[in-house]
Design an enzyme around this catalytic site. Structure first.
Site, PDB file in Angstrom:
ATOM      1  N   SER A 342      56.333 -15.582 -87.843  1.00 24.12           N
ATOM      2  CA  SER A 342      56.401 -16.094 -89.209  1.00 24.12           C
ATOM      3  C   SER A 342      57.675 -15.667 -89.926  1.00 24.12           C
ATOM      4  O   SER A 342      58.766 -16.102 -89.586  1.00 24.12           O
ATOM      5  CB  SER A 342      55.142 -15.660 -89.962  1.00 24.12           C
ATOM      6  OG  SER A 342      55.006 -16.315 -91.188  1.00 24.12           O
ATOM      7  N   GLU A 353      71.393 -18.614 -86.232  1.00 19.17           N
ATOM      8  CA  GLU A 353      72.069 -19.912 -86.383  1.00 19.17           C
ATOM      9  C   GLU A 353      73.108 -19.924 -87.498  1.00 19.17           C
ATOM     10  O   GLU A 353      74.067 -20.693 -87.429  1.00 19.17           O
ATOM     11  CB  GLU A 353      71.018 -21.003 -86.619  1.00 19.17           C
ATOM     12  CG  GLU A 353      70.115 -21.239 -85.411  1.00 19.17           C
ATOM     13  CD  GLU A 353      69.120 -22.367 -85.591  1.00 19.17           C
ATOM     14  OE1 GLU A 353      68.326 -22.612 -84.674  1.00 19.17           O
ATOM     15  OE2 GLU A 353      69.127 -23.018 -86.673  1.00 19.17           O
ATOM     16  N   LYS A 367      55.423 -19.230 -84.913  1.00 19.65           N
ATOM     17  CA  LYS A 367      54.658 -19.718 -86.070  1.00 19.65           C
ATOM     18  C   LYS A 367      55.623 -20.409 -87.024  1.00 19.65           C
ATOM     19  O   LYS A 367      56.405 -19.767 -87.697  1.00 19.65           O
ATOM     20  CB  LYS A 367      53.938 -18.575 -86.785  1.00 19.65           C
ATOM     21  CG  LYS A 367      53.137 -19.033 -87.998  1.00 19.65           C
ATOM     22  CD  LYS A 367      52.415 -17.866 -88.641  1.00 19.65           C
ATOM     23  CE  LYS A 367      51.631 -18.313 -89.868  1.00 19.65           C
ATOM     24  NZ  LYS A 367      52.507 -18.735 -90.970  1.00 19.65           N
TER      25      LYS A 367
END
Length: 514
Positions: A342, A353, A367
């Site tokens: 999560s 990224e 998740k």
């Protein structure tokens, strides 16, 4: 009130009505409906009979207008009561039949709560849940300063309660509870089919009390019985240490209300000690508050670059970008594993990224949804999924997780089952518990001979060595304090010889040397 141009006084009974329409003493009778001047201008004084007839006329005319509107007009002109919800006809019918025909009195609250639970369960979403008042209070505790229990994040999937991860330094972690352990019973009571909230009510309890969990781990044939003494679980979520080479190791165990402030304090402390690089660690971190994840991600991502995206049903994705503010400027690597879920994954995706941070460890949990908790009027709560979240590049990691740049497995001895200290293992005993003990002894550098599950003379000698080093009576029998001493030795080795941490440290030192 004003009605059709007449100034009328509201009265409580016919006697009051009569008194209010009688003429003052000593005055001649007034003609019916005679006009008089008042503070608001002319008004008409009505005799009792005329007043009563007027009321009946108004009632009849109002009823007539209503009937006319319902018969000939737009059906929306008059709405009587709440609009009909045809989709609930079957539900109402089932409730009425139970109330009328069930052999005993029904618990109305339990029936209604069960119906709501059924709707949530029908979604097939393990992250959506209905919580009654007690369960909602437990949920609020979990993101506050502390709570009492065993300290493990759990979830329900397909009717099975599984451990996402234990909280660092919690009774659950010390008892050897691991991610992906399946809890099949609590104190001998099966919890098959329970929601996570229902299971939590059984597992949590007052400090000092004990609870026995029946655990199914991996491919093991026999379940484990693990007794855990509950304790106060402080929501201290950040732990920092300075490693050799001035590399800071900062672990975040959950994303709670104060985590961002705790992290800032830890970074400041490490900087004062000479930090030149940082290994951030969200292994075994099951997640938490989205706002906390955003604040922490913002420390590592350049102003204006995307942190993550959310996408609600039928809408375009909304992109959250980093803002100006405090930034970490030393080389950083991030540790993840299968217990990183999560909010941990939001942080990992943003750092990977948008900041080019190297991820080390194992594939994360997976998740990719966001939940909102909505409090109902009686204090109960519905927590349900309201959106997907996507990585900065628009990837949905749900049930796939995030792959590390450098995969590093845990040593096999880190997955060994908890040893039951109440069991007495001695010469001649053959069992799976003995085999696990032999593997632990081998891992800490004590030779037990052949690891075969048989407690033989070499095993006795190995146990005596543990007892000698722990300053315990040298009986050669593995039980009680000797069992705890062995598991403590293994825990120290796991923390000291952590191959994932060592690799992450190596990566940031390489960045420093460039």
């Amino acid at each position: 009130m004003y009605l059709n141009g007449f100034d009328l006084k509201v009265v409580n009974n016919l006697d009051e009505l009569k008194n209010n329409t009688e003429q003052p003493a000593g005055q001649p009778d007034q003609p019916e409906n005679e006009h008089h001047e008042g503070p608001a201008g002319k008004y008409i004084r009505l005799k009792p009979f005329v007043f009563i007839m007027l009321i009946f006329t108004l009632i009849l005319s109002t009823a007539g207008l209503t009937i006319f509107a319902l018969t000939f007009g737009d059906e929306k002109v008059v709405e009587v009561g709440a609009p009909e919800r045809r989709e609930f006809t079957k539900l109402y019918q089932a409730y009425d039949e139970l109330k009328a025909g069930y052999y005993a009195d029904i618990d109305q609250d339990a029936i209604v709560n069960g119906a709501i639970n059924g709707m949530i369960d029908a979604l097939g979403d393990p992250y959506s849940d209905y919580m009654n008042q007690d369960e909602a209070a437990q949920f609020e505790e979990s993101i506050s300063s502390s709570f009492q229990g065993i300290g493990a994040e759990i979830q329900e999937r397909n009717g099975v309660i599984s451990v996402v991860s234990p909280i660092k330094n919690s009774p659950a972690e010390k008892a050897g509870i691991l991610p992906n352990d399946k809890i099949i019973a609590v104190d001998g009571e099966s919890i098959q089919g329970m929601s996570a909230s229902e299971a939590v009510l059984l597992i949590r309890g007052e400090k000092g009390t004990s609870v026995t969990l029946t655990i199914q781990r991996g491919e093991m044939d026999e379940p484990l019985e693990v007794e855990i003494v509950r304790d106060e679980i402080p929501i201290e979520t950040v732990y920092a240490e300075l490693l050799e080479g001035n590399v800071a190791h900062i672990q975040i165990t959950s994303f709670s209300t104060n985590t961002y402030e705790e992290l800032l304090a830890a970074i400041t402390e490490m900087e004062e000690k000479g930090m030149k690089a940082l290994v951030l660690d969200v292994r075994q971190n099951p997640g938490g508050l989205l706002t906390s994840a955003i604040d922490i991600s913002n420390l590592f991502v350049e102003d204006g670059k995307p942190l993550f995206q959310t996408q609600e049903k039928g809408k375009e994705a909304e992109v959250y970008t980093a803002t100006d503010g405090t930034k970490v400027k030393v080389p950083v690597s991030l540790l993840i594993d299968e217990g990183s879920a999560s909010a941990s994954e939001i942080l990992a995706a943003a750092m990977s990224e948008s900041a080019g941070t190297k991820l080390v460890g194992l594939n994360s949990f997976g998740k990719g949804t966001v939940q909102t908790a909505n409090e109902l009027k009686d204090g109960s709560n519905m927590k349900f999924t309201t959106a997907k979240w996507l990585t900065p590049e628009g990837n949905w990691i749900h049930e796939k997780g995030i792959a590390p740049d450098v995969k590093v497995e845990y040593p096999s001895y880190t997955q060994l089952p908890y040893l039951d200290a109440s069991i007495e293992m001695k010469n001649g005993v053959l069992s799976d518990q003995v085999k696990s003990a032999e593997e632990m002894l081998t891992a800490i550098g004590i030779d037990t001979g052949k690891v075969d599950g048989l407690f033989d003379d070499q095993t006795v000698a190995a146990v005596k060595q543990v007892q000698k080093e722990a300053k315990l009576e040298e009986t050669g029998i593995l039980t009680g304090d000797t069992t705890f001493a062995l598991m403590d030795r293994l825990r120290v080795k796991i923390e000291k010889d952590d191959p994932q941490l060592l690799k992450a440290k190596e990566l940031v030192l390489e960045q420093l040397s460039k």
